[in-house]
Design an enzyme around this catalytic site. Structure first.
Site, short mmCIF file in Angstrom:
data_model
loop_
_atom_site.label_atom_id
_atom_site.label_comp_id
_atom_site.label_asym_id
_atom_site.label_seq_id
_atom_site.Cartn_x
_atom_site.Cartn_y
_atom_site.Cartn_z
N CYS A 1 25.30 -24.58 -64.15
CA CYS A 1 24.38 -23.63 -63.52
C CYS A 1 25.09 -22.81 -62.45
O CYS A 1 24.63 -21.72 -62.09
CB CYS A 1 23.19 -24.35 -62.92
SG CYS A 1 23.63 -25.64 -61.75
N GLU B 1 15.82 -27.13 -59.49
CA GLU B 1 17.13 -26.47 -59.53
C GLU B 1 17.23 -25.85 -60.91
O GLU B 1 17.42 -26.54 -61.91
CB GLU B 1 18.25 -27.50 -59.28
CG GLU B 1 19.57 -26.84 -58.91
CD GLU B 1 20.55 -26.86 -60.06
OE1 GLU B 1 20.71 -25.78 -60.69
OE2 GLU B 1 21.14 -27.89 -60.33
#
Length: 495
Positions: free
Chosen positions: A304, A270
């Site tokens: 993020c 990720e």
């Protein structure tokens, strides 16, 4: 302090007296082999919170030895027992919400309300995978040719290395640790150097629950270190390691993938994001502004999935920008443990310096600072919530993931132009869109290059849904039914 003031912050929260600061290897807390430590700082004050044991290469290998030995037993533990273990961890985390939230705020800086929400979010992942542990489906059928029968079983991949980031110290470990344990894997955890204390607290909760149930405590091992490569390189080169899960920058993720290739490791990544936040002419602007603040300002923009580029259709661009500016101006900047704070500090001085640099570059290139645009005076690593107007697609504040409280606004004409701007990035983690046109929503689902899309909402992540991106934002998924699949291998049996 408000978004436009600059009074100095106060000291952060005290840590629990019994908080572990060592390495967890084979069910025992111990010092690093070298005896070395590194400092963990309170970003609201820059004060040292704690000295944490600094693991080295041999410590990492010791942790893998413990994980490998525990895996031999853990893989045979009944799914129901693994499920009940995770359920007890969920209950323990929930019961200690305030204590864990205080540690998150102390080492990460976010407001206590956000820290409590993160604890609840993390606990939900633990609960979800406690339920998934007994729901891994297999297959039994007669082969199409009628010559034999086919069984497909799902088996744990083996010891896993979990490398977590600093910005969500309990959420990120929960998203990795819970499915690994549910699947029957053992783990070595490398927490972020900046926020290792929350991981230590959670690891002790898991260790205590394992011990209470007479299960192998070496299933979970934790090796904090001031050097990530000092931990990852020897482990990735060791054939006993079979899985790598990493959350962090695309640059580091690419390097880890290259190292993992030699061992043919299962990997899930990720990585970075550059999320577009599309506002169309038909949007509900009240909802869009509320969603924009949520998507941008959680953890001071250090996520993020933070909205990084605000793409607004020309018909509503001025009104949206004015409303967003007003909303940012009402935010209260200060230490996370101060009542009323809605925006905490950035994680370290280099983060403040970088945000300052990209905003200054945009200002020099002709962007207009509508609010903020400066760092806060006094102690702590604070930067004021900032709205930039008149931004162009070539500015660094648009092309790079800012990871700070900065909202650059770009204007577009047609839907096609908006989609093209949204996709004009090598990243593809999440996108947001505000529109009342159902037909447009369906077109966006087909045309937006992202692993997730939030429609008329500024938050998308949920334990029961797959979290992950496309392109340079990574591979694999966390959460949902897909999350546990990252930790199992299908085995086909012909009989």
């Amino acid at each position: 302090m408000t978004a436009s003031s600059s009074s100095p912050p106060t000291a952060g929260s005290a840590l629990p007296a019994d908080l572990p600061t060592g390495l967890l290897i084979g069910g025992e807390w111990r010092a690093a082999g070298s005896g070395g430590t590194f400092a963990v700082h309170d970003p609201a004050t820059t004060d040292v919170l704690a000295e944490v044991s600094d693991a080295g290469e041999q410590d990492a290998l010791d942790a893998l030895t413990a994980a490998d030995a525990a895996f031999r037993e853990w893989r045979t533990v009944a799914p129901r027992d693994r499920s009940e273990l995770l359920r007890s961890v969920f209950e323990a985390i929930t019961a200690r919400t305030d204590e864990i939230a205080a540690v998150i705020t102390a080492e990460g800086g976010k407001p206590l309300a956000e820290s409590r929400a993160e604890v609840a979010y993390a606990a939900d992942y633990v609960r979800w995978f406690a339920e998934q542990a007994v729901r891994m489906e297999g297959l039994a059928r007669r082969a199409p040719a009628g010559t034999h029968h086919q069984l497909v079983l799902r088996k744990p991949v083996g010891p896993a290395l979990l490398i977590t980031p600093w910005n969500f110290p309990i959420a990120m470990i929960a998203r990795k640790l819970a499915p690994a344990l549910a699947a029957g894997c053992s783990v070595v955890v490398k927490p972020a150097q900046l926020t290792p204390l929350t991981t230590a607290l959670v690891a002790e909760i898991v260790r205590a629950e394992l011990a209470a149930r007479h299960l192998p405590t070496g299933v979970v091992n934790v090796v904090p270190s001031s050097s990530a490569s000092r931990i990852s390189r020897p482990l990735l080169a060791d054939p006993r390691l079979r899985k790598l899960s990493f959350t962090g920058s695309t640059e580091v993720g690419a390097s880890l993938l290259k190292q993992a290739a030699d061992g043919i490791l299962r990997t899930s990544m990720e990585l970075g994001g550059n999320a577009p936040f599309l506002v169309f002419d038909d949007a509900d602007l009240d909802a869009a502004v509320e969603g924009a603040v949520a998507a941008k300002m959680r953890n001071s923009g250090q996520t993020c999935v933070a909205a990084n580029r605000f793409l607004v259709q020309e018909g509503v661009a001025e009104e949206f920008t004015a409303r967003l500016t007003e909303a940012f101006g009402r935010l209260v900047v200060g230490p996370g443990d101060r009542p009323g704070t809605t925006v905490g500090p950035l994680i370290q001085q280099s983060a403040v310096d970088r945000v300052t640099e990209v905003v200054q570059q945009a200002d020099d290139a002709g962007a207009q600072v509508r609010v903020g645009g400066v760092r806060s005076e006094g102690r702590g690593w604070f930067y004021l919530p900032t709205v930039l107007d008149g931004v162009t697609p070539d500015m660094r504040v648009v092309t790079e993931e800012v990871f700070g409280p900065v909202a650059p606004v770009l204007r577009f004409g047609s839907e096609d132009e908006g989609v093209d701007l949204a996709n004009a990035t090598p990243f593809g983690l999440v996108a947001y869109a505000y529109t009342r046109d159902v037909g447009r929503v369906m077109r966006l689902t087909e045309r937006i290059d992202a692993g997730m899309l939030g429609v008329n909402r500024g938050m998308v992540s949920d334990a029961s849904a797959p979290f992950g991106g496309v392109k340079h934002s990574g591979l694999g998924r966390e959460g949902g039914e897909a999350g546990i699949e990252e930790y199992v291998d299908p085995m086909y049996v012909a009989l």
